[in-house]
Design a protein around this motif. Sequence first.
Motif, short mmCIF file in Angstrom:
data_model
loop_
_atom_site.label_atom_id
_atom_site.label_comp_id
_atom_site.label_asym_id
_atom_site.label_seq_id
_atom_site.Cartn_x
_atom_site.Cartn_y
_atom_site.Cartn_z
N LYS A 53 0.80 -1.22 0.00
CA LYS A 53 0.00 0.00 0.00
C LYS A 53 0.83 1.27 0.00
O LYS A 53 0.30 2.35 -0.25
N ARG A 55 1.97 2.31 2.81
CA ARG A 55 1.36 2.90 4.01
C ARG A 55 2.44 3.27 5.00
O ARG A 55 3.34 2.46 5.27
N SER A 139 -7.74 -0.83 4.40
CA SER A 139 -8.40 -0.78 3.09
C SER A 139 -7.39 -1.14 2.00
O SER A 139 -6.21 -0.82 2.09
N ASN A 141 -6.40 -0.17 -0.84
CA ASN A 141 -6.04 0.85 -1.83
C ASN A 141 -4.57 1.22 -1.65
O ASN A 141 -3.98 0.91 -0.62
N SER A 147 -10.66 4.74 -0.57
CA SER A 147 -10.81 3.30 -0.31
C SER A 147 -11.56 2.63 -1.46
O SER A 147 -12.43 3.22 -2.07
N HIS A 225 -4.54 11.75 3.94
CA HIS A 225 -5.03 10.38 3.91
C HIS A 225 -5.60 10.06 2.54
O HIS A 225 -5.43 8.99 2.00
MG MG Z 1 -7.62 3.13 4.77
#
Ligand code: MG
Length: 333
Positions: A53, A55, A139, A141, A147, A225
């Motif tokens: 991701k 992330r 999520s 994505n 998302s 985000h």
């Molecule tokens: Mg998320």
Amino acid sequence: METVILKPSEENIAKCAELIRKGETVAFPTETVYGLGASALSSRAAEKIFAAKGRPATNPLIIHVADKAQIEAVAETDDKSRRLIDALMPGPLTLVLPKKSVVPDIVTAGFDTVAVRMPDHPVALALIREAGVPVCAPSANTSSRPSPTMAQHVYDDLCGRVPVILDGGKCPLGLESTIINMTESVPRIMRAGSVDSSDIERVIGSVNKESVMIDSLADIKTPAHFVPKAELTFSAFYENMCSVIIGYYDTVALLRGRRPVILCTAEHAAEYGGREISVVGESVSDYASCLFEKIREAEKNNYDLIIAEGVPLGGIGTTLMSRLMKLSNGNVI
Ligand code: MG
Ligand code: AMP
């Protein structure tokens, strides 16, 4: 890595459960949005989620479980949290609870708390049950994108980065879960979702709702985000909202050579004359369930400015407005 999209047959769910047990990732549908899952008991598996991701390691994952025993395995519960679990799970509600040591630090981004939820979706529940381990799943994505609410969205973002996407069709709710932090003396809603604060208060008495919108703003200040490819702006809800949106569309948007589209409910469609619109359904809950899909669709159709109608606050309206706030980075007309 090749990415395959599989129908959620019993056989395919069993294959995916095996992948999770082996420490791989699997994207799967839930009633809120698609999740990217891996064993919540393995730091090497969780690492793959962060990598796929993009992330930030500071953003903790939500652990998805199939039954109460799995909650007890990863978190400490008390009387209030057990009442919420009994009343509202499975469902779109995430509890933040004190963490047990079996959960690797990477999953909780170093926090001594853990977020847990039981999704109300047959494919998600079957997958987790069959895997036999709790499954951490943000999520599915790319970090900072909206998302995903359809398997195709996951494919668009994560193709080549995940081995399998289980295609369970559209996610019925379309917005992420309500999050409540149960470790504060008065439990605090950290993110609005389809479970309303009044549903929670009926079970455990009063909760702290002050930061539902403030929390969203706090998110905006950290690395964004949500970063839609098209710029997004939205309106507050008031009587002459349509004419204000039209004014913005005609002057600011077109004068600057933009290609705008208005996200509107069916009720207002006629008011926008020949302007480009994308109808988000009839009700606020229709709008909530297709918001992310409509944004991705507008991007694909090469609109570069999305102007979203606002809705009245309260219940799912508050949740929808909190997501518009995030998606637009606070860009209100
Ligand atoms: Mg998320
Ligand atoms: P998502 O990106 O939808 O999977 O949601 C993950 C979000 O859940 C995080 O960004 C946090 O806001 C929240 N969360 C997860 N774990 C924790 C935790 N241990 N403490 C507080 N919030 C958490």
